[in-house]
Design a protein around this motif. Structure first.
Motif, PDB file in Angstrom:
ATOM      1  N   THR A 136     -12.788 -27.503   8.041  1.00 55.04           N
ATOM      2  CA  THR A 136     -12.832 -28.901   8.469  1.00 55.04           C
ATOM      3  C   THR A 136     -11.718 -29.267   9.443  1.00 55.04           C
ATOM      4  O   THR A 136     -11.747 -30.355  10.018  1.00 55.04           O
TER       5      THR A 136
ATOM      6  N   HIS B  12      -7.096 -30.188  14.959  1.00 54.54           N
ATOM      7  CA  HIS B  12      -7.706 -31.120  15.905  1.00 54.54           C
ATOM      8  C   HIS B  12      -7.155 -32.500  15.575  1.00 54.54           C
ATOM      9  O   HIS B  12      -6.281 -32.638  14.715  1.00 54.54           O
TER      10      HIS B  12
ATOM     11  N   TYR C  67      -9.380 -35.283  15.053  1.00 57.61           N
ATOM     12  CA  TYR C  67     -10.456 -36.128  14.538  1.00 57.61           C
ATOM     13  C   TYR C  67     -10.054 -36.784  13.215  1.00 57.61           C
ATOM     14  O   TYR C  67      -9.319 -36.206  12.415  1.00 57.61           O
TER      15      TYR C  67
ATOM     16  N   TRP D  22      -5.220 -37.637  21.654  1.00 60.48           N
ATOM     17  CA  TRP D  22      -5.962 -36.654  22.443  1.00 60.48           C
ATOM     18  C   TRP D  22      -5.322 -36.435  23.818  1.00 60.48           C
ATOM     19  O   TRP D  22      -5.289 -35.299  24.314  1.00 60.48           O
TER      20      TRP D  22
ATOM     21  N   TYR E 261     -22.906 -41.899  11.914  1.00 62.86           N
ATOM     22  CA  TYR E 261     -22.376 -40.804  12.725  1.00 62.86           C
ATOM     23  C   TYR E 261     -23.490 -40.107  13.504  1.00 62.86           C
ATOM     24  O   TYR E 261     -23.330 -39.756  14.671  1.00 62.86           O
ATOM     25  N   ARG E 262     -24.615 -39.908  12.847  1.00 60.38           N
ATOM     26  CA  ARG E 262     -25.688 -39.140  13.484  1.00 60.38           C
ATOM     27  C   ARG E 262     -26.258 -39.858  14.695  1.00 60.38           C
ATOM     28  O   ARG E 262     -26.673 -39.212  15.664  1.00 60.38           O
TER      29      ARG E 262
ATOM     30  N   ARG F 250     -24.664 -41.302  16.809  1.00 58.27           N
ATOM     31  CA  ARG F 250     -23.733 -41.001  17.918  1.00 58.27           C
ATOM     32  C   ARG F 250     -23.631 -39.504  18.179  1.00 58.27           C
ATOM     33  O   ARG F 250     -22.747 -39.069  18.931  1.00 58.27           O
ATOM     34  N   GLY F 251     -24.492 -38.729  17.527  1.00 57.70           N
ATOM     35  CA  GLY F 251     -24.488 -37.296  17.733  1.00 57.70           C
ATOM     36  C   GLY F 251     -23.333 -36.584  17.062  1.00 57.70           C
ATOM     37  O   GLY F 251     -22.941 -35.492  17.490  1.00 57.70           O
ATOM     38  N   GLN F 252     -22.777 -37.172  15.989  1.00 58.22           N
ATOM     39  CA  GLN F 252     -21.635 -36.595  15.302  1.00 58.22           C
ATOM     40  C   GLN F 252     -21.992 -36.269  13.856  1.00 58.22           C
ATOM     41  O   GLN F 252     -22.922 -36.849  13.283  1.00 58.22           O
ATOM     42  N   ALA F 253     -21.242 -35.353  13.269  1.00 58.31           N
ATOM     43  CA  ALA F 253     -21.414 -35.021  11.862  1.00 58.31           C
ATOM     44  C   ALA F 253     -20.540 -35.953  11.024  1.00 58.31           C
ATOM     45  O   ALA F 253     -19.408 -36.266  11.417  1.00 58.31           O
TER      46      ALA F 253
ATOM     47  N   TYR G  74     -17.914 -37.238   8.243  1.00 56.79           N
ATOM     48  CA  TYR G  74     -16.734 -36.616   7.653  1.00 56.79           C
ATOM     49  C   TYR G  74     -16.920 -36.348   6.160  1.00 56.79           C
ATOM     50  O   TYR G  74     -16.506 -35.312   5.643  1.00 56.79           O
TER      51      TYR G  74
END
Length: 374
Positions: free
Chosen positions: A46, A73, A75, A82, A229-230, A232-235, A237
């Motif tokens: 993760t 990272h 996130y 960033w 999240y999905r 926005r194309g994200q997985a 948390y």
């Protein structure tokens, strides 16, 4: 004065950890942090590797602790660095891994240096000294409380960073109408209209505590959360197991409001409560309805806080759309210790400029609050 690095919080008795906490810290409780680990929401794969630091006296009593994670990272932190990482990459400086003292995925201020002040300071100094030997670029402490601010400000090399959030405060309102009466006429009409639009779509709301939801309802809560999240194309948390485990370990702190249409749930907002505050954390919907987000995430929370005589409603990190709904600007702080001298100087210069902008933004926001003058 032995210092131990703990890779699994569940290896430490909950009573030992929680004894170090000030009151009203639901996100720092052993139950919350260990649930993040035990549910697989953080850990291997993760980019969040638990590395909690514990400071014991020679007699074996735990004096201080830091909730800490090795990050590969940036996130899920909500203090955005960033640009610093990108600058390091261009300059050939390694930025990851870094060490972060924070609550994962939780931009809520609170204690970060836990336990006795002197011991926490010694633990902090020891961490700063060991960064290089562990191959870490720096140490970051996010969303601190005033006690941590004072301790960090007294140490050399630490850079303070300001942010701005929006919280709702209960100014001794009797009920939601009393709150509306405190607003300027145009804003009052806007809020009333938004609520009427949701009610006109046949949507009703029901508040539940953690022990009042069954597994099918937790399936729905997670599906709504993950959908935010999905789209926005994200997985997401948090894993599905996180919600069931947390409901087992601290159900008294959980509040979920379910939005129903025709008896069928269509949206939810998940919050924690502790002391004088309600903390809105996760929201999601499986069908789109006009103004449903504002009602579920803001107006329902305000109404609940009023009914429970709570003093504050922290609805999360995002901002300006809360302003016209009576959420007031609040300055947040984080602290950063960077090993590379060139990076440290560049970030220090940036933060001095950024601080001026953040404070000016907060002042301007206060001038746009919807309350009646006088």
């Amino acid at each position: 004065m032995p210092i131990i690095t703990l890779a699994r919080l569940s290896d430490l008795p909950a009573s030992d950890w929680d004894a170090l906490l000030p009151k009203s810290q639901p996100f720092l409780r052993h139950a919350f942090l260990s649930t993040l680990e035990d549910s697989g929401s953080i850990g291997a794969g993760t980019g969040w590797q638990p590395a909690h630091r514990l400071f014991y006296e020679d007699a074996g009593r735990l004096l201080a602790a830091l909730p800490a994670y090795v990050k590969t990272h940036s996130y899920g932190e909500y203090v955005f660095d960033w640009a610093w990482a990108d600058a390091c990459q261009r300059a050939g400086i390694r930025y990851y891994p870094k060490l972060l003292c924070a609550v994962p995925f939780t931009p809520v201020g609170g204690a970060r240096l836990l336990g006795e002040t002197q011991a926490a300071g010694m633990l902090l100094d020891a961490l700063s000294d060991e960064l290089r030997e562990r191959g870490l670029s720096g140490l970051h402490v996010n969303f601190t409380d005033p006690a941590a601010d004072a301790l960090l400000a007294s140490r050399e090399g630490w850079l303070q960073r300001l942010g701005c959030q929006f919280h709702w405060f209960n100014r001794d309102y009797r009920d939601f109408q009393d709150f509306l009466d405190a607003l300027a006429s145009r804003k009052r009409k806007q809020l009333r209209k938004e609520r009427e639009q949701v009610a006109g779509q046949g949507i009703a709301f029901e508040w539940r505590e953690g022990h009042q939801l069954d597994e099918a309802e937790w399936d729905f809560v997670h599906a709504c959360y993950a959908n935010t999240y999905r789209v926005r194309g994200q997985a997401p948390y948090l894993t599905r197991r996180f919600f069931s485990l947390l409901a087992e370990r601290m159900p008294e702190a959980i509040r979920v409001v379910l939005a129903r249409r025709g008896g069928r749930p269509v949206a939810m907002a998940f919050s924690l409560i502790d002391g004088d505050s309600l903390y809105g954390r996760y929201w999601g919907c499986l069908a789109e309805f006009d103004r449903l987000h504002f009602e579920t995430c803001f107006y329902q929370g305000i109404e609940y806080a009023l009914a429970q005589r709570l003093g504050r409603f922290d609805a999360g990190a995002q901002g300006e759309h809360k302003l016209i709904r009576g959420f007031e600007p609040v300055i947040t702080r984080s602290w950063h210790y960077l090993l590379h001298p060139g990076l440290r100087q560049a970030v220090a210069d940036f933060l001095r400029q950024e601080e001026v902008g953040v404070l000016a933004y907060a002042d301007e926001a206060r001038g746009q609050l919807p309350f009646r003058q006088g």
